[in-house]
Scaffold this motif. Sequence first.
Motif, PDB file in Angstrom:
ATOM      1  N   LEU A 291       0.832   2.580 -11.885  1.00  0.00           N
ATOM      2  CA  LEU A 291      -0.085   2.065 -10.015  1.00  0.00           C
ATOM      3  C   LEU A 291      -1.024   1.981 -11.343  1.00  0.00           C
ATOM      4  O   LEU A 291      -2.414   2.890 -11.538  1.00  0.00           O
ATOM      5  N   ALA A 292      -1.527   0.884 -10.885  1.00  0.00           N
ATOM      6  CA  ALA A 292      -3.260   0.515 -10.624  1.00  0.00           C
ATOM      7  C   ALA A 292      -3.293   0.132  -9.075  1.00  0.00           C
ATOM      8  O   ALA A 292      -2.822  -0.842  -8.494  1.00  0.00           O
ATOM      9  N   VAL A 293      -4.511   1.236  -8.514  1.00  0.00           N
ATOM     10  CA  VAL A 293      -5.145   1.103  -7.554  1.00  0.00           C
ATOM     11  C   VAL A 293      -6.432  -0.072  -7.073  1.00  0.00           C
ATOM     12  O   VAL A 293      -7.164   0.688  -8.144  1.00  0.00           O
ATOM     13  N   LYS A 294      -5.736  -0.446  -6.734  1.00  0.00           N
ATOM     14  CA  LYS A 294      -7.710  -1.523  -6.244  1.00  0.00           C
ATOM     15  C   LYS A 294      -8.184  -1.273  -4.684  1.00  0.00           C
ATOM     16  O   LYS A 294      -9.640  -1.609  -4.829  1.00  0.00           O
ATOM     17  N   GLN A 295      -7.797   0.009  -4.471  1.00  0.00           N
ATOM     18  CA  GLN A 295      -8.667  -0.461  -2.846  1.00  0.00           C
ATOM     19  C   GLN A 295      -7.947   1.141  -2.469  1.00  0.00           C
ATOM     20  O   GLN A 295      -6.740   1.198  -2.386  1.00  0.00           O
TER      21      GLN A 295
ATOM     22  N   SER B  12       0.825  -0.922  -0.265  1.00  0.00           N
ATOM     23  CA  SER B  12      -0.122  -0.259   0.018  1.00  0.00           C
ATOM     24  C   SER B  12       1.145   1.413   0.025  1.00  0.00           C
ATOM     25  O   SER B  12       1.969   1.296   0.058  1.00  0.00           O
ATOM     26  N   ILE B  13       0.300   2.365  -0.414  1.00  0.00           N
ATOM     27  CA  ILE B  13       1.427   3.807  -0.701  1.00  0.00           C
ATOM     28  C   ILE B  13      -0.142   4.486   0.633  1.00  0.00           C
ATOM     29  O   ILE B  13      -0.864   4.690   0.794  1.00  0.00           O
TER      30      ILE B  13
ATOM     31  N   SER C  70      -7.769  12.844   7.752  1.00  0.00           N
ATOM     32  CA  SER C  70      -5.716  12.887   8.086  1.00  0.00           C
ATOM     33  C   SER C  70      -4.652  11.654   7.630  1.00  0.00           C
ATOM     34  O   SER C  70      -4.083  11.906   7.584  1.00  0.00           O
ATOM     35  N   ASN C  71      -5.811  10.975   7.174  1.00  0.00           N
ATOM     36  CA  ASN C  71      -4.655   9.702   6.548  1.00  0.00           C
ATOM     37  C   ASN C  71      -5.355   9.488   5.454  1.00  0.00           C
ATOM     38  O   ASN C  71      -6.631   9.343   4.748  1.00  0.00           O
ATOM     39  N   MET C  72      -4.911   8.836   4.371  1.00  0.00           N
ATOM     40  CA  MET C  72      -5.119   7.916   3.501  1.00  0.00           C
ATOM     41  C   MET C  72      -4.038   6.499   2.650  1.00  0.00           C
ATOM     42  O   MET C  72      -3.565   6.655   3.041  1.00  0.00           O
ATOM     43  N   ARG C  73      -4.940   5.423   2.658  1.00  0.00           N
ATOM     44  CA  ARG C  73      -4.523   4.926   2.525  1.00  0.00           C
ATOM     45  C   ARG C  73      -4.510   3.799   1.072  1.00  0.00           C
ATOM     46  O   ARG C  73      -5.976   3.541   0.721  1.00  0.00           O
ATOM     47  N   LEU C  74      -3.853   4.089  -0.040  1.00  0.00           N
ATOM     48  CA  LEU C  74      -3.989   3.212  -1.286  1.00  0.00           C
ATOM     49  C   LEU C  74      -3.532   2.200  -1.820  1.00  0.00           C
ATOM     50  O   LEU C  74      -1.983   1.590  -1.713  1.00  0.00           O
ATOM     51  N   ASP C  75      -4.586   0.322  -1.713  1.00  0.00           N
ATOM     52  CA  ASP C  75      -3.728  -0.660  -1.772  1.00  0.00           C
ATOM     53  C   ASP C  75      -3.525  -1.165  -3.308  1.00  0.00           C
ATOM     54  O   ASP C  75      -4.624  -0.938  -4.120  1.00  0.00           O
TER      55      ASP C  75
END
Length: 611
Positions: free
Chosen positions: A99-103, A62-63, A83-88
């Motif tokens: 970059l291919a984001v799935k969640q 994740s990013i 305040s924060n975000m997570r990119l799986d």
Amino acid sequence: MKRFITTLAILLVVVVAGMTALVLLVNPNDFRAYMVQQVEQRSGYRLALDGNLRWHVWPQLSILSGQMSLTAPGAQQPVVSASNMRLDVKLLPLLSHQLAVKQVLLDGAVVRLTPGSTARQPDNAPPDPTNAAPSLPAQRWTFDIDNLRVSNSLLIWQQSVGKELNVRDLNLQLTQNRQRQAHLELSSRISRDQRELLMNLNADVNLSRYPQHLSAQIQQLDYQLSGADLPKEGLKGQAKMQADWSSNQAAFSLKNLSLSANDSEMTGSASGTLGLRPEVNLDLHSTMLNMDSLLGLQISGSDDLSLQAQRSGPAPVIAVAQPEEQPSVLSGIDGQLSLSVDKLRWRGMDFDRLMMKLSGRDGQFALSTLRGDIGNGNFSLPGALDFRHPQTRLTLQPVLQNIAIAPLMKAFELPATLSGDLSLTGNFSGAGLNVPAFKQVWHGDAALNLSNANIAGLNLQRMIQRAVENSSARVHGPAKQAPGSDMQQITGKFTLNNGLVNFAELNGQSSMLNYHGQGSVNMVSQQADILFGVTVTQGWQGDDELVQRLKQTPVPLRIYGPWSGLNYGLQVDSVLRQQLQDEARKRLKQWSDRNTDSSRNGSVQKLMKDL
């Protein structure tokens, strides 16, 4: 077995080494500009990411980002901030530096659906030469993320005119496939004015034609509403439906609707349009509709005023300037309602086979049908409703047939001292849909017929017989009253004017007596003043002449005072006095006829006239 374990260990080392090398070789900040560009191209919204992006390897590659926001073009506030975000992300595209984001996971986000977060054209934007409506980027919005999760977040919703509504503890999970078939799970908590709504939603959504068309199969919607000015146990239930929305026609439809609230349930469908003037068409059916449970009313077993509101407490009083009274919100909605209820409970009364049909436009609705059965009787209440005023105005033409009057009086918070079967035909009008409004500001007139009537604590026959026996020993009534002899048939006419019921005509009869009267009942001050003329026609024994006199002479009876302690005025002496005068006049006449030549005959004639 050792070879298998060794092979797994080697594969694990290779994967870990590969991911470690990939993380070291690929900088997530290289995708910052790409993500901002893709969001703006696809939706027109501006994505802002503060701070450095960093990798998170376990349990999902994740990013992680710091503060983020998503703002519509020309908006003063962001639509989404967190305040924060997570990119799986997907692993294989990273090998080619893609970059291919799935969640996408947002935690502690703030979602604003307010006038300040709405997209708008810049003030200095040139006018469209085609005079066409401006095409805002929000209208091109598409949702291409496979999975979206929002947890522990806040939704702020506000219309252009109105108060803010805060939806707290918002948890959302949305997944979709390549055919844009999505599954939605949502839970939230809404608190306002000392009331709280808990909601859980589970639905399948078809996004293949969004935004032109949207359809959803709501498989489960659980809710619980509690707080001030609500039933102590609150309102809770479930709902299921098939929902469709067409943005081109601004049309919606709800099919296979199933709704429960406490011990009530309802099924049916709804459709309509949501334009400048919405139109709503409802076709509903209920097997059981318990209005007492929904309104928090408890019916006690006593015969007095026994309707009690079982609520959690009054709503808060907010010290703000009172706005000018506005018409009902229904004045701005057109449409029709068709409702059938198998069993309905309202203020302690049980109705069967209730039918209601309502239709109208521009705030004026025709109540063409409102009928049902209750006990051995039935009723019909056609009329009209006017929602163009702060207080809804009604006109009704009730027709009642053989309705038990005791529970009806209890329902209207009147002393339940009268029993019998009521038939009534009338015409009433007023403002307000509740019982207090009917008792205070309604007016109209009606003709009534009450069969098998019995007035508890008021036996007119016994009252008069005992009063006569106490005043004269020449007659007396029966020692024991025959069963059912106090059942009466009452007819009359009355008018209602702001809580004052005037009986211009009131007649009653039974096997032992008959009477007529007139007077008034004040439902606001709970006072009564009615004057009767009661004639007991049967049951007298004793002096024949006096018995015949009592059978033919109405005895004045006045009932007056507060309901809690009525007073009775019975003028039996006047009847007995008249009987004595008639008897004296008769005997003087007999003496005068026998002594025509007597010098005292003139004095006797004068005395007869004075009597």
